[in-house]
Scaffold this motif. Sequence first.
Motif, PDB file in Angstrom:
ATOM      1  N   ALA A   1       0.826  -1.205   0.000  1.00  9.60           N
ATOM      2  CA  ALA A   1       0.000   0.000   0.000  1.00  9.60           C
ATOM      3  C   ALA A   1       0.862   1.258   0.000  1.00  9.60           C
ATOM      4  CB  ALA A   1      -0.931  -0.004   1.214  1.00  9.60           C
ATOM      5  N   LEU A   2       1.960   1.223   0.737  1.00 11.29           N
ATOM      6  CA  LEU A   2       2.882   2.361   0.735  1.00 11.29           C
ATOM      7  C   LEU A   2       3.479   2.568  -0.647  1.00 11.29           C
ATOM      8  CD1 LEU A   2       4.518   4.579   2.134  1.00 11.29           C
ATOM      9  CD2 LEU A   2       6.164   2.817   2.822  1.00 11.29           C
ATOM     10  N   ALA A   3       3.828   1.491  -1.325  1.00  7.14           N
ATOM     11  CA  ALA A   3       4.381   1.613  -2.674  1.00  7.14           C
ATOM     12  C   ALA A   3       3.370   2.233  -3.622  1.00  7.14           C
ATOM     13  CB  ALA A   3       4.830   0.243  -3.181  1.00  7.14           C
ATOM     14  N   VAL A   4       2.117   1.816  -3.515  1.00  2.16           N
ATOM     15  CA  VAL A   4       1.068   2.397  -4.355  1.00  2.16           C
ATOM     16  C   VAL A   4       0.904   3.869  -4.033  1.00  2.16           C
ATOM     17  CG1 VAL A   4      -1.405   2.381  -4.862  1.00  2.16           C
ATOM     18  CG2 VAL A   4      -0.155   0.229  -4.692  1.00  2.16           C
ATOM     19  N   TYR A   5       0.940   4.213  -2.747  1.00  5.84           N
ATOM     20  CA  TYR A   5       0.777   5.617  -2.378  1.00  5.84           C
ATOM     21  C   TYR A   5       1.921   6.456  -2.931  1.00  5.84           C
ATOM     22  CZ  TYR A   5      -0.299   9.836   0.154  1.00  5.84           C
ATOM     23  OH  TYR A   5      -0.602  11.144   0.451  1.00  5.84           O
ATOM     24  N   ARG A   6       3.136   5.947  -2.872  1.00 11.70           N
ATOM     25  CA  ARG A   6       4.255   6.687  -3.461  1.00 11.70           C
ATOM     26  C   ARG A   6       4.039   6.900  -4.960  1.00 11.70           C
ATOM     27  NH1 ARG A   6       8.664   7.544  -0.377  1.00 11.70           N
ATOM     28  NH2 ARG A   6       8.965   6.311   1.536  1.00 11.70           N
ATOM     29  N   GLU A   7       3.497   5.898  -5.612  1.00 14.97           N
ATOM     30  CA  GLU A   7       3.214   6.024  -7.047  1.00 14.97           C
ATOM     31  C   GLU A   7       2.161   7.096  -7.300  1.00 14.97           C
ATOM     32  OE1 GLU A   7       1.963   3.126 -10.819  1.00 14.97           O
ATOM     33  OE2 GLU A   7       2.097   2.305  -8.786  1.00 14.97           O
ATOM     34  N   LEU A   8       1.101   7.098  -6.487  1.00  8.35           N
ATOM     35  CA  LEU A   8       0.056   8.110  -6.637  1.00  8.35           C
ATOM     36  C   LEU A   8       0.580   9.498  -6.322  1.00  8.35           C
ATOM     37  CD1 LEU A   8      -2.894   6.163  -4.978  1.00  8.35           C
ATOM     38  CD2 LEU A   8      -2.695   6.750  -7.406  1.00  8.35           C
ATOM     39  N   LEU A   9       1.429   9.606  -5.303  1.00 11.32           N
ATOM     40  CA  LEU A   9       2.041  10.892  -4.992  1.00 11.32           C
ATOM     41  C   LEU A   9       2.829  11.416  -6.182  1.00 11.32           C
ATOM     42  CD1 LEU A   9       3.564  10.750  -1.379  1.00 11.32           C
ATOM     43  CD2 LEU A   9       1.660  12.129  -2.170  1.00 11.32           C
ATOM     44  N   GLY A  10       3.606  10.537  -6.803  1.00  7.50           N
ATOM     45  CA  GLY A  10       4.405  10.955  -7.946  1.00  7.50           C
ATOM     46  C   GLY A  10       3.553  11.438  -9.104  1.00  7.50           C
ATOM     47  N   LEU A  11       2.477  10.723  -9.388  1.00 11.24           N
ATOM     48  CA  LEU A  11       1.585  11.130 -10.470  1.00 11.24           C
ATOM     49  C   LEU A  11       0.933  12.477 -10.174  1.00 11.24           C
ATOM     50  CD1 LEU A  11      -0.135   7.698 -11.201  1.00 11.24           C
ATOM     51  CD2 LEU A  11       1.489   8.901 -12.684  1.00 11.24           C
ATOM     52  N   THR A  12       0.495  12.659  -8.925  1.00 11.69           N
ATOM     53  CA  THR A  12      -0.147  13.916  -8.557  1.00 11.69           C
ATOM     54  C   THR A  12       0.844  15.065  -8.610  1.00 11.69           C
ATOM     55  OG1 THR A  12      -1.647  12.694  -7.098  1.00 11.69           O
ATOM     56  CG2 THR A  12      -1.543  15.081  -6.814  1.00 11.69           C
ATOM     57  N   ALA A  13       2.032  14.860  -8.059  1.00  8.59           N
ATOM     58  CA  ALA A  13       3.043  15.918  -8.059  1.00  8.59           C
ATOM     59  C   ALA A  13       3.430  16.319  -9.474  1.00  8.59           C
ATOM     60  CB  ALA A  13       4.271  15.465  -7.274  1.00  8.59           C
ATOM     61  N   THR A  14       3.503  15.351 -10.366  1.00  7.12           N
ATOM     62  CA  THR A  14       3.831  15.650 -11.761  1.00  7.12           C
ATOM     63  C   THR A  14       2.738  16.490 -12.408  1.00  7.12           C
ATOM     64  OG1 THR A  14       5.148  13.637 -11.998  1.00  7.12           O
ATOM     65  CG2 THR A  14       4.292  14.624 -14.018  1.00  7.12           C
ATOM     66  N   ALA A  15       1.479  16.134 -12.152  1.00 10.24           N
ATOM     67  CA  ALA A  15       0.367  16.902 -12.716  1.00 10.24           C
ATOM     68  C   ALA A  15       0.345  18.325 -12.165  1.00 10.24           C
ATOM     69  CB  ALA A  15      -0.956  16.199 -12.424  1.00 10.24           C
ATOM     70  N   VAL A  16       0.582  18.464 -10.867  1.00 12.23           N
ATOM     71  CA  VAL A  16       0.579  19.784 -10.245  1.00 12.23           C
ATOM     72  C   VAL A  16       1.690  20.654 -10.831  1.00 12.23           C
ATOM     73  CG1 VAL A  16       0.990  21.008  -8.076  1.00 12.23           C
ATOM     74  CG2 VAL A  16      -0.519  19.020  -8.112  1.00 12.23           C
ATOM     75  N   ALA A  17       2.883  20.088 -10.956  1.00 10.90           N
ATOM     76  CA  ALA A  17       4.001  20.860 -11.497  1.00 10.90           C
ATOM     77  C   ALA A  17       3.737  21.298 -12.937  1.00 10.90           C
ATOM     78  CB  ALA A  17       5.283  20.038 -11.410  1.00 10.90           C
ATOM     79  N   ALA A  18       3.181  20.390 -13.727  1.00  9.07           N
ATOM     80  CA  ALA A  18       2.939  20.706 -15.139  1.00  9.07           C
ATOM     81  C   ALA A  18       1.815  21.707 -15.324  1.00  9.07           C
ATOM     82  CB  ALA A  18       2.635  19.422 -15.907  1.00  9.07           C
ATOM     83  N   ALA A  19       0.874  21.761 -14.380  1.00  6.36           N
ATOM     84  CA  ALA A  19      -0.235  22.711 -14.499  1.00  6.36           C
ATOM     85  C   ALA A  19       0.229  24.149 -14.320  1.00  6.36           C
ATOM     86  CB  ALA A  19      -1.315  22.387 -13.475  1.00  6.36           C
ATOM     87  N   GLN A  20       1.360  24.345 -13.674  1.00  9.28           N
ATOM     88  CA  GLN A  20       1.967  25.667 -13.479  1.00  9.28           C
ATOM     89  C   GLN A  20       0.994  26.638 -12.807  1.00  9.28           C
ATOM     90  OE1 GLN A  20       3.469  26.559 -17.494  1.00  9.28           O
ATOM     91  NE2 GLN A  20       5.483  25.840 -16.833  1.00  9.28           N
ATOM     92  N   VAL A  21       0.381  26.172 -11.722  1.00  7.67           N
ATOM     93  CA  VAL A  21      -0.508  26.986 -10.900  1.00  7.67           C
ATOM     94  C   VAL A  21       0.112  27.080  -9.510  1.00  7.67           C
ATOM     95  CG1 VAL A  21      -2.819  27.178  -9.899  1.00  7.67           C
ATOM     96  CG2 VAL A  21      -2.536  26.232 -12.193  1.00  7.67           C
TER      97      VAL A  21
END
Length: 211
Positions: A37-57
């Motif tokens: 579950a921790l590994a999945v959460y790290r994966e979800l964190l990475g996906l979210t952080a990437t989307a946030v950074a790319a949105a440039q908000v």
Amino acid sequence: MPTVVDFSPNHLLVFAREPVLGRVKTRLAVDIGPEAALAVYRELLGLTATAVAAAQVPATVWLAEAPAGADPAAPRPEWPGLPWRVQPAAESLGERMSHAFGEAFAAGAARAVIIGTDCPGLTPALLRAAFEALNAHDVVVGPADDGGYYLLGLRELQPALFANKNWSTATVLPDTLADAARLGLSVAQLPMLHDVDSGRDLATWRGSSNQ
């Protein structure tokens, strides 16, 4: 904790947890074990952080708990470059979200959007679309297929949208929409996406990723 400063008219609020064994994805851990579950959460964190950074908000990360031994002046490694704060002690998720929105608007934001870290389908385009929707609507919501939502955006604080909700149930979205209608608020809806909270959710996500 570092304070939120230099708001643009748009501000993104990210509710997250530190990736600590046994403290994240507890429902998922029942099905697949805490390490997985921790590994999945790290994966979800990475996906979210990437989307946030790319949105440039401009964005602020609101952590559920204070990181152990963290330098309060340093960004968290999962969220490079972003300021972070700790969610206040409160009776409900709704109270914590309402607080974060209130802080954003008090600091000068004209449009604020909140997200979590459970939705692997979140994209920079959807984040930008949420803010665009708030140019013409009072509320924007991103429905999740479990009856909740993965995103909520406002132009001003609406405390009723966070009160009297059974959080983490299928009633959250319909109850939120009913409150918005009762208050006469115009609502824009984004495409429905899939949250990952259980083993079944994870299987659905993995299955869709392999198609």
